[in-house]
Design a protein around this motif. Structure first.
Motif, PDB file in Angstrom:
ATOM      1  N   LEU A 134       0.870  -1.175   0.000  1.00 14.40           N
ATOM      2  CA  LEU A 134       0.000   0.000   0.000  1.00 14.40           C
ATOM      3  C   LEU A 134       0.900   1.216   0.000  1.00 14.40           C
ATOM      4  O   LEU A 134       1.677   1.395   0.945  1.00 14.40           O
ATOM      5  CB  LEU A 134      -0.849   0.056   1.266  1.00 14.40           C
ATOM      6  N   ALA A 135       0.830   2.017  -1.037  1.00 12.22           N
ATOM      7  CA  ALA A 135       1.618   3.255  -1.124  1.00 12.22           C
ATOM      8  C   ALA A 135       3.095   2.994  -0.827  1.00 12.22           C
ATOM      9  O   ALA A 135       3.741   3.765  -0.115  1.00 12.22           O
ATOM     10  CB  ALA A 135       1.044   4.310  -0.185  1.00 12.22           C
ATOM     11  N   GLY A 136       3.615   1.886  -1.324  1.00  7.55           N
ATOM     12  CA  GLY A 136       5.026   1.561  -1.148  1.00  7.55           C
ATOM     13  C   GLY A 136       5.368   0.911   0.185  1.00  7.55           C
ATOM     14  O   GLY A 136       6.505   0.506   0.396  1.00  7.55           O
ATOM     15  N   LEU A 137       4.420   0.794   1.096  1.00  2.01           N
ATOM     16  CA  LEU A 137       4.652   0.144   2.386  1.00  2.01           C
ATOM     17  C   LEU A 137       4.278  -1.327   2.293  1.00  2.01           C
ATOM     18  O   LEU A 137       3.387  -1.710   1.539  1.00  2.01           O
ATOM     19  CB  LEU A 137       3.829   0.830   3.482  1.00  2.01           C
ATOM     20  N   PHE A 138       4.956  -2.161   3.066  1.00  4.29           N
ATOM     21  CA  PHE A 138       4.798  -3.607   3.026  1.00  4.29           C
ATOM     22  C   PHE A 138       3.986  -4.052   4.250  1.00  4.29           C
ATOM     23  O   PHE A 138       4.406  -3.851   5.393  1.00  4.29           O
ATOM     24  CB  PHE A 138       6.177  -4.259   3.030  1.00  4.29           C
ATOM     25  N   PHE A 139       2.803  -4.636   4.013  1.00  2.64           N
ATOM     26  CA  PHE A 139       1.898  -5.041   5.074  1.00  2.64           C
ATOM     27  C   PHE A 139       1.628  -6.529   5.011  1.00  2.64           C
ATOM     28  O   PHE A 139       1.831  -7.163   3.987  1.00  2.64           O
ATOM     29  CB  PHE A 139       0.546  -4.314   4.938  1.00  2.64           C
ATOM     30  N   GLY A 140       1.099  -7.048   6.105  1.00  2.00           N
ATOM     31  CA  GLY A 140       0.691  -8.441   6.138  1.00  2.00           C
ATOM     32  C   GLY A 140      -0.463  -8.650   7.097  1.00  2.00           C
ATOM     33  O   GLY A 140      -0.652  -7.880   8.041  1.00  2.00           O
ATOM     34  N   VAL A 141      -1.237  -9.694   6.812  1.00  2.00           N
ATOM     35  CA  VAL A 141      -2.291 -10.154   7.721  1.00  2.00           C
ATOM     36  C   VAL A 141      -2.089 -11.652   7.908  1.00  2.00           C
ATOM     37  O   VAL A 141      -1.567 -12.343   7.027  1.00  2.00           O
ATOM     38  CB  VAL A 141      -3.715  -9.842   7.190  1.00  2.00           C
ATOM     39  N   GLN A 142      -2.506 -12.138   9.059  1.00  2.00           N
ATOM     40  CA  GLN A 142      -2.367 -13.566   9.349  1.00  2.00           C
ATOM     41  C   GLN A 142      -3.040 -14.391   8.249  1.00  2.00           C
ATOM     42  O   GLN A 142      -4.172 -14.108   7.862  1.00  2.00           O
ATOM     43  CB  GLN A 142      -3.029 -13.906  10.685  1.00  2.00           C
ATOM     44  N   VAL A 143      -2.347 -15.389   7.740  1.00  2.00           N
ATOM     45  CA  VAL A 143      -2.868 -16.250   6.687  1.00  2.00           C
ATOM     46  C   VAL A 143      -4.179 -16.912   7.120  1.00  2.00           C
ATOM     47  O   VAL A 143      -5.081 -17.102   6.311  1.00  2.00           O
ATOM     48  CB  VAL A 143      -1.799 -17.290   6.281  1.00  2.00           C
ATOM     49  N   THR A 144      -4.304 -17.228   8.384  1.00  3.48           N
ATOM     50  CA  THR A 144      -5.512 -17.900   8.868  1.00  3.48           C
ATOM     51  C   THR A 144      -6.756 -17.022   8.744  1.00  3.48           C
ATOM     52  O   THR A 144      -7.871 -17.534   8.767  1.00  3.48           O
ATOM     53  CB  THR A 144      -5.343 -18.332  10.340  1.00  3.48           C
ATOM     54  N   LYS A 145      -6.584 -15.706   8.600  1.00  9.23           N
ATOM     55  CA  LYS A 145      -7.712 -14.781   8.455  1.00  9.23           C
ATOM     56  C   LYS A 145      -8.137 -14.614   6.992  1.00  9.23           C
ATOM     57  O   LYS A 145      -9.182 -14.052   6.714  1.00  9.23           O
ATOM     58  CB  LYS A 145      -7.338 -13.394   9.001  1.00  9.23           C
ATOM     59  N   VAL A 146      -7.307 -15.076   6.052  1.00 10.43           N
ATOM     60  CA  VAL A 146      -7.535 -14.823   4.626  1.00 10.43           C
ATOM     61  C   VAL A 146      -8.355 -15.948   4.002  1.00 10.43           C
ATOM     62  O   VAL A 146      -8.013 -17.123   4.108  1.00 10.43           O
ATOM     63  CB  VAL A 146      -6.196 -14.652   3.877  1.00 10.43           C
ATOM     64  N   GLN A 147      -9.437 -15.547   3.331  1.00 12.31           N
ATOM     65  CA  GLN A 147     -10.274 -16.495   2.596  1.00 12.31           C
ATOM     66  C   GLN A 147      -9.693 -16.717   1.204  1.00 12.31           C
ATOM     67  O   GLN A 147      -9.546 -17.851   0.759  1.00 12.31           O
ATOM     68  CB  GLN A 147     -11.698 -15.947   2.483  1.00 12.31           C
TER      69      GLN A 147
END
Length: 145
Positions: free
Chosen positions: A12-25
């Motif tokens: 996002l806007a050059g920043l690197f983010f992550g969310v827990q894989v277990t939350k991703v459908q």
């Protein structure tokens, strides 16, 4: 042997983010959104995901970043919530990443504003930081304002 966490990563806007894989459908390409009258500015609209109506939240707006350039189409990271599926609109999808729990640092007390509420902390990687988002807080009605 140290523990690892798995993250679905994105930019996002050059920043690197992550969310827990277990939350991703699932992760999907750009989908046309239908605007919702009187919805908060962070809610981009609704998408039709194989017959399921899903709210699309623009993470750039949630985090107070500048709007995506008009010629850039967002990608969708569809996450599980207690209320059902929600799509997080991001700029670019990364990889599934394994991060060593020992490299995690909580967000410093000096960080203020919306980032303080929505970013859990960061993993120190070899060449960058992975900012971990709190998906539960992102989809709260107060965050979507």
């Amino acid at each position: 042997m140290s523990e690892e966490s798995q993250f679905c990563t994105f930019y996002l806007a050059g920043l690197f983010f992550g969310v827990q894989v277990t939350k991703v459908q699932e992760v999907i390409r750009y989908q046309e959104t239908t605007p919702i009258p009187l919805a908060p500015a962070t809610v981009s609209g609704l998408i039709n995901l194989r017959g399921q109506i899903v709210t699309a939240i623009d993470l750039r707006r949630v985090l107070g970043l500048e709007d995506r350039p008009g010629d850039m189409r967002p990608m969708n990271v569809v996450i599980h919530t207690d209320e059902g599926a929600v799509s997080l609109l991001v700029d670019k999808i990364g990889d599934v990443l394994h991060a060593d729990v020992d490299s995690f640092e909580r967000i410093p007390d000096t960080v203020r504003g919306v980032a303080r509420d929505l970013i859990l902390g960061a993993y120190k990687l070899t060449d960058k930081l992975l900012l971990v988002l709190d998906t539960d807080r992102i989809v709260e009605p107060e965050s979507a304002m």
